[in-house]
Design an enzyme around this catalytic site. Structure first.
Site, short mmCIF file in Angstrom:
data_model
loop_
_atom_site.label_atom_id
_atom_site.label_comp_id
_atom_site.label_asym_id
_atom_site.label_seq_id
_atom_site.Cartn_x
_atom_site.Cartn_y
_atom_site.Cartn_z
CD1 TRP A 100 -2.18 -2.06 2.08
CD2 TRP A 100 -2.97 -1.31 0.13
NE1 TRP A 100 -3.22 -2.88 1.69
CE2 TRP A 100 -3.72 -2.44 0.51
CE3 TRP A 100 -3.28 -0.67 -1.08
CZ2 TRP A 100 -4.77 -2.95 -0.27
CZ3 TRP A 100 -4.32 -1.17 -1.85
CH2 TRP A 100 -5.05 -2.30 -1.45
CG ASP A 167 -3.15 4.28 4.08
OD1 ASP A 167 -4.21 4.16 4.72
OD2 ASP A 167 -2.84 3.54 3.11
CE LYS A 191 -8.79 -2.80 4.27
NZ LYS A 191 -7.76 -1.88 3.82
#
Ligand SMILES: *Cc1c(COP(=O)(O)O)cnc(C)c1O
Length: 367
Positions: A100, A167, A191
């Site tokens: 990511w 993030d 999430k």
């Protein structure tokens, strides 16, 4: 209904009460006789819901006045581009702790120079690099606080000499965060804070509108400029275009659960730590499994483990054994292999206990 213990990495398990209340709102929102998917987003009831959701974020994370809380579309992946579009004037620094993070850096390169200050790809991102230096001439330093695929996490708010951007897709609301240490925090909701389809951005107002030197995307396209979505903040509405209403509603219910049922993020963190310790203790105790992440960097959200040396051929057998007992979503990401159990906020401790029991029973039956 079938008993399923949901350990999926995302989208993931959500609080039952959030699901039940969302179903009710789909039929009748706020005693209007009209469902949440059918009302106008300009009705006072919805505007209040937006304001209340934003207030829940502020209350739970103690977000100072100087920050905006935005709900956007496009997922965290769109933020990989939107962040540099708004903040990268000449150069940015990135910590590469997983794919990511790597994807985020790739997008930033479209806007200017990118310096990867450290990279743990050499050991399949099983640790978080330390001892790197942050270039003072960079516009910001980007980190990924929780590396969902590899089960590593930066569990503290670091002191950063330049603007810090994070993030937090997969550990937001799992612990208290000192928001003041960050210029910007973003993530996909799916999430820990709701279903996929809404993206949160917490951004310090005075860092925006500072792109002066860049040739490309200067000025910014309207939808890409964070200020577009913050423009109506004074009225606490902030809706330039139609927001993903069902997703935001479900996020509202999920955050209400964190605040009212759990008792806030500090309490949430205690529960998460307890769940996480329970599973890591079993991974470390059980002779048939080993954890893949460096111990000091272990995530309290995603727990990665593989069969211990000598038991590699038992992987499929354990998967079948666990499936039989209702374990869902424990297959590890293909780049790590083995297993990954994600214990997000709404994952009940009973699910962790069931998984631990399953690992113990498998050891007894196979050793
Ligand atoms: C899941 C995830 C993403 C991608 O989120 P999307 O909303 O699917 O774009 C980005 N970063 C991290 C850390 C993630 O866990």
């Amino acid at each position: 209904m079938k008993t399923a213990y949901n350990f999926n990495a995302g989208p993931c398990v959500l609080p039952k009460q959030a699901i039940e209340n969302t179903i009710k709102a789909l039929y009748d929102f706020d005693n209007t006789g009209i469902g949440i998917a059918e009302i106008s987003h300009r009705t006072p009831g919805w505007e209040k819901l937006m304001a209340d959701t934003r207030q829940l974020w502020r209350d739970l994370l103690n977000i100072p006045e100087e920050y905006e809380v935005l709900f956007l579309g496009g997922g965290a992946s769109t933020q990989f581009m939107t962040v540099p579009a708004n903040l990268l004037n000449k150069k940015a620094a990135y910590l590469q702790t997983g794919v990511w993070a790597k994807k985020a850096a790739k997008e930033a390169k479209l806007f200017g120079q990118v310096e990867i200050v450290a990279n743990s790809e050499d050991k399949t991102y099983s640790y978080v690099p330390k001892g790197y230096s942050i270039p003072m001439d960079a516009d910001y330093f980007h980190i990924t606080t929780n590396n969902t695929i590899y089960g590593t996490e930066i569990k503290y708010d670091m002191d950063c000499p330049i603007m810090l951007v994070a993030d937090m897709s997969s550990d937001i609301m799992s612990r208290p965060v000192d928001v003041k240490k960050y210029g910007l925090i973003y993530g996909g909701a799916q999430k820990n804070v709701g279903p996929a389809g809404v993206t949160f951005v917490i951004v310090k107002k005075d860092i925006l509108g500072k792109i002066t030197d860049r040739q490309y995307m200067n000025p910014l396209p309207t939808m890409v400029d964070y200020r577009t979505h913050a423009a109506e903040e004074a009225k606490n509405i902030s809706m330039f275009n139609t927001p993903p209403v069902i997703n935001i509603y479900m996020m509202y219910e999920t955050l209400k659960w964190v605040k009212e049922t759990v008792g806030g993020v500090a309490e949430m963190n205690k529960i998460n730590t307890k769940k996480s310790n329970l599973l890591y203790e079993e991974i470390d105790r059980n002779s048939m499994f080993i954890g893949t992440a460096e111990k000091e960097d272990r995530s309290i959200m995603n727990h990665c483990f593989v069969m211990a040396p000598g038991y590699e051929d038992k992987q499929d057998a354990f998967m079948a054994f666990a499936k039989e007992r209702g374990m869902v979503g424990i297959k590890g990401h293909r780049s790590v292999g083995g297993f990954r159990a994600s214990l997000y906020n709404a994952c009940p401790i009973e699910a962790v206990e069931a998984l631990v029991q399953c690992m113990q029973d498998f050891e007894k039956a196979n050793k």
